[in-house]
Design a protein around this motif. Structure first.
Motif, short mmCIF file in Angstrom:
data_model
loop_
_atom_site.label_atom_id
_atom_site.label_comp_id
_atom_site.label_asym_id
_atom_site.label_seq_id
_atom_site.Cartn_x
_atom_site.Cartn_y
_atom_site.Cartn_z
N ILE A 43 0.84 -1.20 0.00
CA ILE A 43 0.00 0.00 0.00
C ILE A 43 0.87 1.25 0.00
O ILE A 43 1.82 1.36 0.78
CB ILE A 43 -0.93 0.01 1.23
N LYS A 44 0.56 2.18 -0.89
CA LYS A 44 1.14 3.52 -0.80
C LYS A 44 0.39 4.28 0.28
O LYS A 44 -0.81 4.04 0.51
CB LYS A 44 0.99 4.25 -2.14
N TRP A 73 -0.86 7.19 0.34
CA TRP A 73 -2.04 7.94 -0.10
C TRP A 73 -3.22 7.03 -0.43
O TRP A 73 -4.33 7.48 -0.62
CB TRP A 73 -1.71 8.83 -1.29
N ASP A 74 -2.97 5.70 -0.50
CA ASP A 74 -4.08 4.76 -0.68
C ASP A 74 -4.91 4.62 0.58
O ASP A 74 -5.99 4.02 0.55
CB ASP A 74 -3.54 3.38 -1.08
N ASP A 80 -10.43 10.58 -0.91
CA ASP A 80 -10.07 11.17 -2.20
C ASP A 80 -9.63 12.62 -2.08
O ASP A 80 -8.72 13.07 -2.79
CB ASP A 80 -11.27 11.08 -3.16
N LYS A 88 -5.88 12.72 -1.27
CA LYS A 88 -4.92 11.94 -2.05
C LYS A 88 -3.91 12.83 -2.78
O LYS A 88 -2.71 12.58 -2.79
CB LYS A 88 -5.65 11.05 -3.06
N LYS A 142 0.12 12.72 -2.49
CA LYS A 142 0.95 12.32 -3.63
C LYS A 142 1.98 13.39 -3.96
O LYS A 142 3.15 13.09 -4.24
CB LYS A 142 0.07 12.06 -4.85
#
Length: 416
Positions: free
Chosen positions: A215-216, A218-219, A223, A226, A230
């Motif tokens: 998992i990144k 920002w995941d 929304d 995000k 990023k």
């Protein structure tokens, strides 16, 4: 055998038989001493790459402290004290102005409990120069399991501290790692991959370590957050970091959300940049505030009296901070005349130990930064009452200049 020793043994003997027996006993003791010295030398050789110094003290921890009964050559090299100067003294000879009392208190607490200790703080060499001394202290026991001495393996880690490659705080010992784990933090690489996180972060979101590997960061957020994440972490640039914490809304594994406030820092470990984010649980904080408000309301209903007062501060033409307004709640709570605060400010209205905290909060507010502090105000009966006092800047018509600071002091209540 040395002739001088033979002569001394001869003088102590009443006849040839006793002389022969003394020589036999001396030879046995010398043999034991040689064997122990070799074993000690092997031990020191085995650990010399991990530790610079070995120190052994007696058991007694009460003042003046445990006396030193053994130091190795590494101790002399590291501190400048000879063996003769150190023996019979206490490790306090290494302490000074910058030696952290918190670390020493924690050390004593662990030793009283009969436990090992790992930590470090500033110590001082014989010539007065400072160095950061790392200790690894363990109890020595007899055949009955009773603690008789303490052995301290020590290392000068000053150079290592100056490289900025140390992950943990200088005051952190192994026990404090448990307390550290109660905080919520995550470590990322410069592409936003989750390298590791503590149990608090995993438990809060409901994921395990293996799930985080794919998992990144920002995941894990909604929304709306995000893009900011990023931009910040997909190709990390320290110049982009803001001083203030970042508010992000995270999505738990069960689909619920939790709002966290992240303070972003970074450090270098093995030539790799690691980004560490410490989180403050805003959702939890808001629940606490709601609880405080409910208690506030209940208090007003029960005692039918004010539980907060308002002050307004301005800076006069001479550049001095003064108070131009005090609400009637001040008298209701403290029993004192508000004119005294208007005339003299809060210097005579608050506990002397809290004055600097309030002055710093006012300085920040006039710079445009809101804050809250805990402090104590004097009452007419000679006592003090604890309050949570907020400081909020009020801007002028241009929207940039802070014309005054509004301060609300609320009686401090416990949260169930």
């Amino acid at each position: 055998m040395d002739q001088k020793i033979l002569d001394q043994l001869k003088q102590c003997s009443k006849d040839e038989a006793s002389y022969s027996k003394l020589k036999e006993l001396y030879n046995e003791l010398e043999s034991r001493y040689s064997k122990v010295s070799k074993q000690l030398s092997l031990l020191e050789q085995a650990i010399k790459h991990d530790y610079d110094s070995i120190l052994i003290t007696e058991l007694d921890l009460e003042k003046p402290g445990p006396r030193i009964v053994y130091v190795n050559d590494g101790f002399t090299k590291m501190t400048g004290y000879t063996k003769e100067e150190a023996l019979g003294k206490t490790p306090r000879i290494l302490q000074g102005e910058k030696t952290d009392r918190h670390v020493l208190d924690r050390l004593k607490e662990r030793l009283i409990e009969g436990q090992a200790f790992f930590g470090h703080t500033v110590n001082y060499k014989k010539d007065g120069s400072e160095f950061i001394n790392q200790w690894d202290i363990h109890p020595l026991t007899n055949k009955n399991g009773e603690i008789t001495h303490w052995v301290s393996y020590q290392r000068d880690i000053t150079d290592r501290k100056e490289t900025s490659k140390v992950v943990f705080d200088a005051n952190l010992d192994f026990d404090n790692l448990v307390e550290e784990s109660k905080k919520t933090f995550v470590d990322l690489d410069v592409q936003g991959n989750i390298i590791s996180s503590n149990s608090s972060f995993k438990n809060l979101l409901g994921y395990d370590a293996d799930e985080f590997k794919t998992i990144k960061v920002w995941d894990l957020v909604v929304d709306e957050d995000k893009k900011e994440m990023k931009d910040l972490f997909s190709d990390f640039d320290p110049e982009k970091l803001e001083e203030n914490p970042y508010p992000w809304e995270f999505i738990k594994k069960d689909g619920e959300t939790v709002r966290l406030e992240g303070k972003v820092n970074y450090f270098v470990s093995n030539e790799e940049t690691i980004i560490r984010i410490h989180f403050d649980n805003i959702s939890l904080r808001e629940r606490i505030i709601e609880t405080l408000k409910k208690k506030k309301k209940n208090l007003e209903n029960i005692v039918d009296k004010k539980d907060e007062f308002v002050l307004r501060f301005v800076i006069n033409e001479e550049g001095q901070t003064g108070c131009k307004f005090v609400s009637e709640g001040y008298t209701a709570i403290t029993g004192l005349d508000p004119d005294a605060v208007i005339n003299d400010g809060v210097k005579n209205a608050v506990h002397a130990d809290d004055l600097r905290v309030i002055e710093e909060a006012l300085e920040k507010a006039f710079e445009g930064k809101s804050s809250s502090v805990n402090c104590r105000y004097k009452t007419s009966d000679g006592d003090h009452i604890s309050v949570v006092q907020s400081f909020k800047p009020d801007y002028g018509s241009d929207g940039e200049t802070v014309e005054s600071v509004k301060s609300v002091a609320m009686i401090e209540l416990e949260v169930e």
